[in-house]
Design an enzyme around this catalytic site. Structure first.
Site, PDB file in Angstrom:
ATOM      1  N   ASP A  69     -57.025  13.501  12.937  1.00 16.36           N
ATOM      2  CA  ASP A  69     -58.046  12.806  13.691  1.00 16.36           C
ATOM      3  C   ASP A  69     -58.378  11.578  12.876  1.00 16.36           C
ATOM      4  OD1 ASP A  69     -59.612  12.622  16.023  1.00 16.36           O
ATOM      5  OD2 ASP A  69     -61.400  13.056  14.836  1.00 16.36           O
ATOM      6  N   PHE A 149     -52.133  -0.482  17.557  1.00 14.95           N
ATOM      7  CA  PHE A 149     -52.918   0.005  18.688  1.00 14.95           C
ATOM      8  C   PHE A 149     -54.392   0.038  18.295  1.00 14.95           C
ATOM      9  CE2 PHE A 149     -54.086   4.429  17.480  1.00 14.95           C
ATOM     10  CZ  PHE A 149     -53.342   4.555  16.319  1.00 14.95           C
TER      11      PHE A 149
HETATM   12  P1  ITT Z   1     -54.780  12.062  19.748  1.00 13.91           P
HETATM   13  O1  ITT Z   1     -56.151  12.687  19.704  1.00 13.91           O
HETATM   14  O2  ITT Z   1     -53.955  12.486  20.925  1.00 13.91           O
HETATM   15  O3  ITT Z   1     -54.037  12.216  18.479  1.00 13.91           O
HETATM   16  P2  ITT Z   1     -56.197   9.527  19.742  1.00 13.91           P
HETATM   17  O4  ITT Z   1     -55.904   8.207  20.387  1.00 13.91           O
HETATM   18  O5  ITT Z   1     -57.470  10.202  20.101  1.00 13.91           O
HETATM   19  O6  ITT Z   1     -54.921  10.470  19.925  1.00 13.91           O
HETATM   20  P3  ITT Z   1     -57.336   9.540  17.086  1.00 13.91           P
HETATM   21  O7  ITT Z   1     -58.301  10.565  17.543  1.00 13.91           O
HETATM   22  O8  ITT Z   1     -56.662   9.781  15.797  1.00 13.91           O
HETATM   23  O9  ITT Z   1     -56.193   9.268  18.192  1.00 13.91           O
HETATM   24  O10 ITT Z   1     -57.991   8.136  16.966  1.00 13.91           O
HETATM   25  C1  ITT Z   1     -59.119   7.821  17.739  1.00 13.91           C
HETATM   26  C2  ITT Z   1     -59.195   6.361  17.994  1.00 13.91           C
HETATM   27  O11 ITT Z   1     -59.407   5.671  16.735  1.00 13.91           O
HETATM   28  C3  ITT Z   1     -57.912   5.731  18.560  1.00 13.91           C
HETATM   29  O12 ITT Z   1     -57.850   5.875  19.965  1.00 13.91           O
HETATM   30  C4  ITT Z   1     -58.093   4.290  18.126  1.00 13.91           C
HETATM   31  O13 ITT Z   1     -58.987   3.623  18.979  1.00 13.91           O
HETATM   32  C5  ITT Z   1     -58.739   4.440  16.749  1.00 13.91           C
HETATM   33  N1  ITT Z   1     -57.690   4.437  15.704  1.00 13.91           N
HETATM   34  C6  ITT Z   1     -57.219   5.500  15.006  1.00 13.91           C
HETATM   35  N2  ITT Z   1     -56.234   5.123  14.166  1.00 13.91           N
HETATM   36  C7  ITT Z   1     -56.067   3.793  14.341  1.00 13.91           C
HETATM   37  C8  ITT Z   1     -55.209   2.811  13.790  1.00 13.91           C
HETATM   38  O14 ITT Z   1     -54.272   3.126  12.898  1.00 13.91           O
HETATM   39  N3  ITT Z   1     -55.333   1.559  14.199  1.00 13.91           N
HETATM   40  C9  ITT Z   1     -56.244   1.221  15.120  1.00 13.91           C
HETATM   41  N4  ITT Z   1     -57.077   2.074  15.705  1.00 13.91           N
HETATM   42  C10 ITT Z   1     -57.008   3.354  15.333  1.00 13.91           C
END
Ligand code: ITT
Length: 193
Positions: A69, A149
């Site tokens: 997460d 992203f």
């Molecule tokens: P999963 O739960 O399916 O893994 P998710 O999109 O929810 O996918 P995360 O919970 O890890 O992924 O991340 C939550 C949000 O935080 C993600 O949608 C991005 O907006 C931001 N985020 C996380 N890692 C990032 C990165 O490396 N670069 C930019 N934004 C990021």
């Protein structure tokens, strides 16, 4: 060949994992390969949520599971969006999240922030392991760059003059919260064999 399930349905994230784990002889699966349904992330910390995802996958497979997460903590916003990073804005798209973040930062002098990744790894025997990585930086005043992203177009790492979205994946992986966390996970996996 060892099988690893990455507990994500996020295609970009899966791709980052594939490139980070490339040199290990492993077969990688994701949530797309299982019929688990929606996993509600009800935890209060990044690790809590990673563990919830990993345990949901453990119900359907005894393969090694990696769940993460991640999110962005902005100090002037009391560490928001934090665990709510994906659903920060109502529309919950990258573009709308970045737009809202820019609006909230308009009056803030302190633009410092950090990305955090917590990983919960459950091995085949069911042991739970915890790993973390972070990347400190600043929220830029406009979106720049097309790679990556999420909040990448707004995040300038400490020591850099460009955003994460202006870096290719290899450059981002070297410094990113996920890269740092995953290298700890990699060292752990290499020790297993
Ligand atoms: P999963 O739960 O399916 O893994 P998710 O999109 O929810 O996918 P995360 O919970 O890890 O992924 O991340 C939550 C949000 O935080 C993600 O949608 C991005 O907006 C931001 N985020 C996380 N890692 C990032 C990165 O490396 N670069 C930019 N934004 C990021």
């Amino acid at each position: 060949m060892k099988q690893i399930v990455i507990a994500t349905a996020n295609a970009h994230k899966l791709q980052e994992y594939q490139s980070l784990l490339e040199h290990l002889k492993v077969e990688i699966f994701s949530l797309r390969d299982f019929d688990i349904g929606y996993i509600e992330e009800t935890g209060e910390t990044f690790f809590d949520n990673a563990k919830i995802k990993a345990l949901a996958v453990r119900k359907v497979t005894n393969s090694l599971i990696i769940a993460d997460d991640s999110g962005l903590e902005v100090f002037a916003l009391d560490n928001k969006p934090g665990i709510h990073s994906r659903r920060f804005s109502k529309a919950a798209t990258d573009a709308s999240n970045n737009k809202l973040l820019l609006e909230k930062m308009a009056s803030k002098a302190d633009r410092s922030a950090r990305f955090v990744t917590a990983v919960c790894l459950i091995d085949e025997a069911g042991n739970i392991n915890r790993f973390e990585g972070e990347l400190h930086g600043y929220i830029h005043t406009a979106c720049e760059g097309t790679h990556g992203f999420g909040y990448d177009p707004l995040f300038i790492p400490v020591g850099y003059t460009k955003t994460l979205a202006e870096m290719d994946q290899t450059e981002k992986n070297k410094i990113s919260h996920r890269g740092r966390c995953l290298r700890k996970v990699l060292a752990f996996l290499e020790d297993l064999d």
